[in-house]
Design a protein around this motif. Structure first.
Motif, PDB file in Angstrom:
ATOM      1  N   ARG A 224       0.827  -1.209   0.000  1.00  0.00           N
ATOM      2  CA  ARG A 224       0.000   0.000   0.000  1.00  0.00           C
ATOM      3  C   ARG A 224       0.857   1.254   0.000  1.00  0.00           C
ATOM      4  O   ARG A 224       2.059   1.209   0.224  1.00  0.00           O
ATOM      5  CB  ARG A 224      -0.914  -0.002   1.232  1.00  0.00           C
ATOM      6  N   GLN A 225       0.199   2.367  -0.228  1.00  0.00           N
ATOM      7  CA  GLN A 225       0.870   3.654  -0.140  1.00  0.00           C
ATOM      8  C   GLN A 225       1.287   3.921   1.305  1.00  0.00           C
ATOM      9  O   GLN A 225       0.744   3.354   2.256  1.00  0.00           O
ATOM     10  CB  GLN A 225      -0.048   4.768  -0.641  1.00  0.00           C
ATOM     11  N   ARG A 226       2.239   4.793   1.484  1.00  0.00           N
ATOM     12  CA  ARG A 226       2.836   5.020   2.803  1.00  0.00           C
ATOM     13  C   ARG A 226       1.806   5.375   3.874  1.00  0.00           C
ATOM     14  O   ARG A 226       1.948   4.991   5.048  1.00  0.00           O
ATOM     15  CB  ARG A 226       3.874   6.148   2.723  1.00  0.00           C
ATOM     16  N   ILE A 234       6.437   1.340  10.427  1.00  0.00           N
ATOM     17  CA  ILE A 234       7.305   0.607   9.501  1.00  0.00           C
ATOM     18  C   ILE A 234       7.095   1.240   8.143  1.00  0.00           C
ATOM     19  O   ILE A 234       6.163   0.910   7.411  1.00  0.00           O
ATOM     20  CB  ILE A 234       6.969  -0.894   9.499  1.00  0.00           C
ATOM     21  N   ASN A 235       7.993   2.149   7.799  1.00  0.00           N
ATOM     22  CA  ASN A 235       7.690   3.054   6.700  1.00  0.00           C
ATOM     23  C   ASN A 235       8.953   3.711   6.174  1.00  0.00           C
ATOM     24  O   ASN A 235      10.062   3.461   6.673  1.00  0.00           O
ATOM     25  CB  ASN A 235       6.703   4.126   7.170  1.00  0.00           C
ATOM     26  N   TYR A 236       8.772   4.583   5.184  1.00  0.00           N
ATOM     27  CA  TYR A 236       9.855   5.359   4.599  1.00  0.00           C
ATOM     28  C   TYR A 236       9.585   6.837   4.850  1.00  0.00           C
ATOM     29  O   TYR A 236       8.430   7.285   4.800  1.00  0.00           O
ATOM     30  CB  TYR A 236       9.966   5.092   3.097  1.00  0.00           C
ATOM     31  N   LEU A 248      11.807   0.600  11.254  1.00  0.00           N
ATOM     32  CA  LEU A 248      11.079  -0.613  11.604  1.00  0.00           C
ATOM     33  C   LEU A 248      10.911  -0.654  13.113  1.00  0.00           C
ATOM     34  O   LEU A 248      11.696  -0.048  13.853  1.00  0.00           O
ATOM     35  CB  LEU A 248      11.819  -1.868  11.137  1.00  0.00           C
ATOM     36  N   THR A 249       9.907  -1.356  13.569  1.00  0.00           N
ATOM     37  CA  THR A 249       9.696  -1.504  15.002  1.00  0.00           C
ATOM     38  C   THR A 249       9.644  -2.977  15.372  1.00  0.00           C
ATOM     39  O   THR A 249       9.261  -3.823  14.567  1.00  0.00           O
ATOM     40  CB  THR A 249       8.393  -0.830  15.457  1.00  0.00           C
ATOM     41  N   VAL A 288       0.973   9.301   9.876  1.00  0.00           N
ATOM     42  CA  VAL A 288       2.013   9.473   8.864  1.00  0.00           C
ATOM     43  C   VAL A 288       2.186  10.946   8.520  1.00  0.00           C
ATOM     44  O   VAL A 288       3.314  11.420   8.348  1.00  0.00           O
ATOM     45  CB  VAL A 288       1.689   8.635   7.609  1.00  0.00           C
ATOM     46  N   GLN A 289       1.109  11.692   8.442  1.00  0.00           N
ATOM     47  CA  GLN A 289       1.219  13.119   8.131  1.00  0.00           C
ATOM     48  C   GLN A 289       2.004  13.850   9.216  1.00  0.00           C
ATOM     49  O   GLN A 289       2.875  14.681   8.924  1.00  0.00           O
ATOM     50  CB  GLN A 289      -0.169  13.739   7.985  1.00  0.00           C
TER      51      GLN A 289
END
Length: 397
Positions: A224-226, A234-236, A248-249, A288-289
């Protein structure tokens, strides 16, 4: 480590020769038997319309081997290959099963001839089933047919291409392990065996966690999108200096407070929208925002120090150019110097396993087409006149 082990590499392209290349790095005497005209992978850059020059794709998987050309469609060429097999420990091939059977080079024939032989078969789809004789490369068998291309496709997006020979090298690692396991078994039983590897099976293992979930729970998460991932942490992320990193967690809740402190958003730790993993998933877009703004406010060096202080798991997103000069990659032995035919050296990726204190690197340059044909035929007992005759008919080159 494998000094004295004789391996016949009767294979083309990458996955099977890559396996033999690993064994060559570790000391085996690997003889690469090419068809007339040579292994097609020698034409990799020419097929892309690129100018002549070094071919690191071929060189990586064939360094340290001796090379010869035999036309096994001719009786003399086939007989020479069989003489090679008679003195070998391992025979590696990726020729399709039907062709091997017609030539009398299938595993049943060679194991009957040489009961102690380890016969390594690499195919796209395995030796059984309706597609056993179907041609298959890694983008087809490893990537598309296995389900990996669909797994990596962003939700609602188009399939993404596999990088050059990625699946081949994953399969090569497993293939090498299987051959060494069979050699260990032979030390006990005195008997050889068939070792069957396939791009399809390697893919199912490489994505084994997802497949295990699919088998038992009936579905897997899509890419999926971020802002819409199951775990927003767990993201970029992009920093103020336009550098990307990934975080990462660990499982459980203990990393959330550390993450929040590192990003200076401690006020969110007890926020009911983000207080536990389920809440963070339900409110992922909002989180995320917020975190995007926090990462974007500081340069990578500063964010890295804050994440390290909290012992968080993270990594910069490096380009290939950055990765091959990364001090940690160098220290870990990821890059090795490979001898070149002109007496120099060039950098290349290392074999996948390191043996500290052992001689586990490239043993020589990749062979030219037919570079060692005469030498190897002479070792098999052919007289000079016999060798000349084979060259004159094209049975050898």
């Amino acid at each position: 480590m494998l000094k004295g082990l004789k391996v016949i590499d009767y294979a083309t392209y990458v996955a099977a020769p890559g396996c033999a290349g690993i064994l060559a790095d570790w000391g085996a005497d690997v003889i690469k038997v090419e068809p007339p005209g040579g292994d097609p992978i020698r034409l990799f850059f020419a097929s892309l319309g690129a100018s002549d020059g070094p071919n690191p794709v071929f060189d990586m998987d064939n360094r340290g081997k001796r090379g010869m050309v035999l036309d096994t469609a001719q009786a003399a060429g086939r007989d020479a290959l069989l003489k090679l097999v008679d003195g070998a420990d391992v025979f590696i091939t990726n020729v399709r099963p039907g062709g091997l059977k017609r030539a009398g080079l299938d595993h049943d024939a060679l194991l009957a001839r040489c009961p102690t032989l380890i016969y390594g078969s690499m195919t796209g789809y395995g030796l059984d089933g309706p597609d056993a004789d179907r041609p298959g490369m890694d983008s087809a068998a490893f990537w598309a047919r296995s389900g990996l291309a669909a797994m990596f496709r962003p939700k609602g997006g188009e399939p993404v291409a596999l990088r050059t020979a990625f699946g081949d090298h994953v399969a090569a690692m497993g293939f090498a392990a299987g051959i060494l396991a069979a050699l260990y078994e032979r030390n006990t039983t005195g008997k050889g065996r068939l070792v069957e590897a396939s791009l399809l099976r390697a893919a199912h293992y490489a994505a084994g966690s997802d497949f295990a979930i699919q088998h038992v729970r009936g579905r897997i998460a899509s890419n999926r999108q971020r802002a819409d991932v199951p775990n927003p942490l767990i993201n970029y992320w992009k920093t103020a200096d336009n550098k990307w990193l990934t975080t990462l967690t660990r499982l459980g809740e203990k990393d959330w407070a550390k993450f929040a402190r590192a990003l200076r958003v401690e006020h969110l730790i007890e926020d009911p929208r983000f207080a536990n993993s389920r809440a963070r998933r339900d409110n992922g877009a909002a989180l995320v925002q917020i975190l995007d703004e926090a990462f974007a406010a500081r340069p990578l060096e500063e964010v890295a120090a804050a994440l390290d202080a909290e012992q968080m798991i993270w990594s910069p997103v490096l380009t290939a150019a950055e990765s091959i000069t990364d001090p940690q990659a160098i220290a870990a032995g990821c890059v090795v110097q490979t001898p070149s035919a002109d007496g120099g050296h060039f950098n290349a990726p290392a074999a996948p396993i390191r043996f500290p204190g052992g001689d586990d690197g490239p043993k020589g340059p990749p062979p030219g087409i037919g570079q060692h044909t005469r030498e190897i035929l002479a070792e098999l007992g052919y007289a000079a006149a016999e060798i000349d005759a084979m060259f004159s008919t094209g049975a050898a080159a």
